[in-house]
Design a protein around this motif. Sequence first.
Motif, PDB file in Angstrom:
ATOM      1  N   ILE A  80       0.896  -1.173   0.013  1.00 13.48           N
ATOM      2  CA  ILE A  80      -0.017   0.055   0.040  1.00 13.48           C
ATOM      3  C   ILE A  80       0.903   1.181   0.010  1.00 13.48           C
ATOM      4  CG2 ILE A  80      -1.866   1.339   1.355  1.00 13.48           C
ATOM      5  CD1 ILE A  80      -2.729  -1.401   0.270  1.00 13.48           C
ATOM      6  N   ILE A  81       0.677   2.217  -0.799  1.00 17.80           N
ATOM      7  CA  ILE A  81       1.240   3.547  -0.681  1.00 17.80           C
ATOM      8  C   ILE A  81       0.046   4.465  -0.737  1.00 17.80           C
ATOM      9  CG2 ILE A  81       2.804   5.179  -2.003  1.00 17.80           C
ATOM     10  CD1 ILE A  81       3.763   2.680  -3.620  1.00 17.80           C
ATOM     11  N   ILE A  82       0.239   5.392   0.207  1.00 22.39           N
ATOM     12  CA  ILE A  82      -0.690   6.357   0.474  1.00 22.39           C
ATOM     13  C   ILE A  82      -0.083   7.714   0.377  1.00 22.39           C
ATOM     14  CG2 ILE A  82      -2.393   7.701   2.016  1.00 22.39           C
ATOM     15  CD1 ILE A  82      -2.571   4.898   3.483  1.00 22.39           C
ATOM     16  N   THR A  83      -0.488   8.728  -0.549  1.00 20.10           N
ATOM     17  CA  THR A  83       0.213   9.871  -0.407  1.00 20.10           C
ATOM     18  C   THR A  83      -0.894  11.013  -0.273  1.00 20.10           C
ATOM     19  OG1 THR A  83       1.586   9.261  -2.461  1.00 20.10           O
ATOM     20  CG2 THR A  83       1.091  11.622  -2.069  1.00 20.10           C
ATOM     21  N   ILE A  84      -0.485  11.895   0.983  1.00 23.70           N
ATOM     22  CA  ILE A  84      -1.624  12.725   1.454  1.00 23.70           C
ATOM     23  C   ILE A  84      -0.882  14.190   1.295  1.00 23.70           C
ATOM     24  CG2 ILE A  84      -2.846  13.623   3.693  1.00 23.70           C
ATOM     25  CD1 ILE A  84      -2.488  10.659   4.640  1.00 23.70           C
ATOM     26  N   SER A  85      -1.898  15.078   0.787  1.00 21.97           N
ATOM     27  CA  SER A  85      -1.187  16.469   0.813  1.00 21.97           C
ATOM     28  C   SER A  85      -2.484  17.330   0.766  1.00 21.97           C
ATOM     29  CB  SER A  85      -0.813  16.690  -0.826  1.00 21.97           C
ATOM     30  OG  SER A  85      -1.881  16.413  -1.924  1.00 21.97           O
ATOM     31  N   LEU A  86      -2.056  18.793   0.969  1.00 23.16           N
ATOM     32  CA  LEU A  86      -3.118  19.687   1.424  1.00 23.16           C
ATOM     33  C   LEU A  86      -3.927  20.086   0.186  1.00 23.16           C
ATOM     34  CD1 LEU A  86      -1.006  22.305   3.550  1.00 23.16           C
ATOM     35  CD2 LEU A  86      -2.860  20.862   4.288  1.00 23.16           C
ATOM     36  N   LYS A  87      -5.173  20.181   0.272  1.00 17.96           N
ATOM     37  CA  LYS A  87      -5.993  20.487  -0.835  1.00 17.96           C
ATOM     38  C   LYS A  87      -5.748  21.750  -1.336  1.00 17.96           C
ATOM     39  CE  LYS A  87     -10.198  18.225   0.598  1.00 17.96           C
ATOM     40  NZ  LYS A  87     -11.746  18.424   0.895  1.00 17.96           N
TER      41      LYS A  87
END
Length: 80
Positions: free
Chosen positions: A5-12
């Motif tokens: 699993i690869i999750i990338t989280i960034s600001l909107k």
Amino acid sequence: MKFDIIITISLKEGMLNPEAEAIRRAIAHLGHTTEHLTTADQFRFVLDAGDKENAEEITRSICERLLANPVIHKYEIEVI
């Protein structure tokens, strides 16, 4: 089955990103110009799930309940 699993989280878009702004200024001090700089956090792990769809569902739940604030963050999930 085990899934990577690869999750990338960034600001909107439109959210203030002081970290990105500090990096952009530091790059400018090095003599380089950037026009659009963003930051993101990436999480990688192995998940045991019944199938790929189940792995995606579990990962989405992890994002929404723990890793991302849906008001300010967007996230991308990759199941391998």
